[in-house]
Every structure is written in structure tokens, then in C-alpha cells.
Scaffold this motif. Structure first.
Motif, PDB file in Angstrom:
ATOM      1  N   VAL A  99       1.192  -1.184  -0.143  1.00 23.52           N
ATOM      2  CA  VAL A  99      -0.157   0.298  -0.231  1.00 23.52           C
ATOM      3  C   VAL A  99       0.931   0.768  -0.292  1.00 23.52           C
ATOM      4  CG1 VAL A  99      -1.640   1.725   0.751  1.00 23.52           C
ATOM      5  CG2 VAL A  99      -2.079  -1.003   1.084  1.00 23.52           C
ATOM      6  N   HIS A 100       0.360   1.943  -1.141  1.00 26.42           N
ATOM      7  CA  HIS A 100       1.274   3.709  -0.926  1.00 26.42           C
ATOM      8  C   HIS A 100       0.341   3.982  -0.565  1.00 26.42           C
ATOM      9  CE1 HIS A 100       4.087   6.357  -3.760  1.00 26.42           C
ATOM     10  NE2 HIS A 100       3.126   6.886  -2.619  1.00 26.42           N
ATOM     11  N   PRO A 101       0.379   4.817   0.906  1.00 26.29           N
ATOM     12  CA  PRO A 101       0.137   6.037   1.252  1.00 26.29           C
ATOM     13  C   PRO A 101      -0.022   7.499   0.210  1.00 26.29           C
ATOM     14  CG  PRO A 101       1.698   5.838   2.377  1.00 26.29           C
ATOM     15  CD  PRO A 101       1.661   4.702   1.489  1.00 26.29           C
ATOM     16  N   VAL A 102      -1.355   7.916  -0.088  1.00 23.98           N
ATOM     17  CA  VAL A 102      -1.384   9.173  -0.654  1.00 23.98           C
ATOM     18  C   VAL A 102      -2.520  10.694  -0.343  1.00 23.98           C
ATOM     19  CG1 VAL A 102      -0.904   8.788  -2.734  1.00 23.98           C
ATOM     20  CG2 VAL A 102      -2.639   8.533  -2.459  1.00 23.98           C
ATOM     21  N   TYR A 135       2.439  -4.194   3.360  1.00 24.13           N
ATOM     22  CA  TYR A 135       4.144  -3.558   3.374  1.00 24.13           C
ATOM     23  C   TYR A 135       3.496  -1.984   3.078  1.00 24.13           C
ATOM     24  CZ  TYR A 135       6.804  -7.636   2.445  1.00 24.13           C
ATOM     25  OH  TYR A 135       6.930  -8.987   2.474  1.00 24.13           O
ATOM     26  N   LEU A 136       3.630  -0.744   3.879  1.00 27.32           N
ATOM     27  CA  LEU A 136       3.669   0.046   3.506  1.00 27.32           C
ATOM     28  C   LEU A 136       4.504   1.090   3.475  1.00 27.32           C
ATOM     29  CD1 LEU A 136       0.906   1.788   4.566  1.00 27.32           C
ATOM     30  CD2 LEU A 136       2.188   2.790   6.294  1.00 27.32           C
ATOM     31  N   GLU A 137       4.720   1.975   1.934  1.00 27.04           N
ATOM     32  CA  GLU A 137       5.375   2.569   1.424  1.00 27.04           C
ATOM     33  C   GLU A 137       5.768   4.180   1.572  1.00 27.04           C
ATOM     34  OE1 GLU A 137       6.867   3.787  -3.123  1.00 27.04           O
ATOM     35  OE2 GLU A 137       5.095   2.705  -2.705  1.00 27.04           O
ATOM     36  N   ASN A 138       7.138   4.626   2.353  1.00 24.73           N
ATOM     37  CA  ASN A 138       7.374   6.139   2.449  1.00 24.73           C
ATOM     38  C   ASN A 138       7.249   7.033   1.163  1.00 24.73           C
ATOM     39  OD1 ASN A 138       9.842   4.128   1.701  1.00 24.73           O
ATOM     40  ND2 ASN A 138      11.149   6.063   1.560  1.00 24.73           N
TER      41      ASN A 138
END
Length: 252
Positions: A99-102, A135-138
Motif C-alpha cells: 500500500v502506497h499512502p497518498v 507493506y506500507l511504502e514511505n
């Protein structure tokens, strides 16, 4: 600590799929260049794959080449599309997802990282119940949040279940890299070239300021897990990038 050969066996190298290319051609390229899997984007509840008939997931599964989903999630998307995403992970027979948080639909403020931490906790409960690692992306500096050390600490202290995806091309410098790793050692990586003076780039590994041999020898020594090349460039540049990555990991 793992010996080189043992560590190498536990590393899988994949490629970020290019949206404008044929999915069939992407698979052929991955096989020819010995990539272990392909990364597919997920946004607004849909798989972002070019030229596939609906339902796309049926075609992808029948194609038989391993995939990992990479979801672009606004704050509300965790609730809106979280179950759909986990359903697809299970459908493909995998146990991992990114997951890429925006936060593009509303202003980022001092509460944004705490809202992300709350969403992460809720999503982790669902993922854990299904036996799915996520996984959480920086982020890079352009996204303002989930980028600095103190911001990442808010999330990983709140939820130890979620793993970190380190996008190496999102770092400002090696000190920034060291700060991120000190919060939580990554178990999944995005790799691309970048100039430190430029806020955001995804160049071939032959370009930019990042020395991947140094990265793996000094900062990510003993790393095991997935590595995904997210490179904008030609097939030849992708091949050269994979050679650099292979050598950097093998001799770390």
C-alpha cells in the motif's frame, strides 16, 4: 546473520509493470530477464493493467506469472477498497500486498499521519485475519507526510504488524535512508536511480547519485525479501539496472 548464499536464496527481484505496455509483452520481458514477479498497480478499486479484457484478474491468474499488487490509497480508500484489495490478493493465491499512502483529495495537516496510523491499524486487523503480510511504502518529500523519521514512527509504534516497504528512490540522502531504517528495517524494497537534489525521480540504476553497492553493503546488509525495480526507461536500461542490482545484493 545470514551468509551470502542463504540470503540470496531468500531474495526475489521483480519489476514494476509499465502501464503503456502490453501485459503479454511485460511477462515475456520478465521471463527473458529472470524477474521473479511483476508489480501491478491498484487504484480506485481497479487493476491498472493495459489492454486486458474484463475481468482483468481472471486473465492475470490464467497467465500464471507471479504478481504483487501495489495499491495507491487515499485515506478513505482503506475502508472503501481494502476488502476488495485483500480479496484479490487471496484470489491470486498470494500472501503479500503493498500500500502506497497518498493524500491528494484533501489538504495534508498535522493530523494526517495520525489518521494514516488509524487506517493502518484497521487494515492490519483484516490482513492478519487472512494471513496476509502487507507493506506500507514511505513517501518522498513531494507527499509531505509519511516521509520523515518522526512521521514513520507514529505508524510503526501504533501497529507492529505492518511491514515497511522502503522506496530507496524516495530518500533525500544517505542520512535520510539511515533514519528510515532505524524506525523499522524494511522487508520489501523499491529500487530506482535518483539525484539527491531532485525531489522525485525513478531513473535507471545507471543514473543518479545512489550507489546501490554502498546501500546494500552499509545500510541493508543481510537484507532478505522482495526487491522491485521501478525504473522509467528502455528495455536495455532495465536490463542494465537489474545487473547492477543483482551484483549489489549478491556481494553485500
Amino acid at each position: 546473520m545470514l551468509h551470502r548464499k542463504e540470503s540470496w536464496k531468500m531474495i526475489r527481484i521483480g519489476r514494476g509493470g509499465l502501464w503503456n505496455n502490453s501485459y503479454k509483452d511485460e511477462i515475456v520481458f520478465c521471463k527473458q530477464n529472470h524477474f521473479d514477479f511483476i508489480q501491478i498497480w491498484f487504484k480506485d478499486g481497479e487493476l491498472l493493467v493495459n489492454d486486458l479484457p474484463s475481468p482483468k484478474e481472471e486473465y492475470i491468474k490464467k497467465a500464471g506469472f507471479p504478481v504483487i499488487l501495489h495499491a495507491l490509497f487515499e485515506p478513505d480508500d482503506f475502508e472503501r477498497y481494502g476488502n476488495r484489495l485483500l480479496d484479490l490478493v487471496s484470489f491470486f493465491g498470494d500472501k503479500e500486498v503493498i500500500v502506497h499512502p497518498v493524500c491528494k483529495k484533501k489538504a495534508v495537516d498535522q493530523r494526517t499521519e495520525y489518521e494514516l496510523a488509524e487506517n493502518v491499524l484497521d487494515f492490519s486487523q483484516k490482513a492478519k485475519a487472512r494471513g496476509i503480510i502487507w507493506y506500507l511504502e514511505n513517501n518522498s518529500v513531494l507527499d509531505i507526510f509519511h516521509y520523515k523519521k518522526d512521521e514513520l514512527e507514529i505508524v510503526y509504534k501504533a501497529d507492529p504488524y505492518v511491514e515497511q516497504l522502503l522506496d530507496i528512490a524516495h530518500i533525500d540522502n544517505y542520512q535520510h535512508l539511515e533514519d528510515i531504517i532505524s524506525v523499522k528495517f524494511p522487508r520489501c524494497l523499491h529500487a530506482a536511480g535518483k539525484h539527491f537534489a531532485v525531489p522525485h525521480e525513478h531513473l535507471p540504476l545507471t543514473c543518479g547519485d545512489i550507489d546501490y553497492k554502498l546501500v546494500f553493503q552499509k545500510y541493508l546488509h543481510g537484507y532478505s525479501g522482495r526487491i522491485i525495480l521501478e525504473v522509467d526507461g528502455s528495455g536495455e536500461e532495465m536490463e542494465a539496472s537489474k545487473r547492477i542490482l543483482d551484483e549489489a545484493v549478491l556481494y553485500a
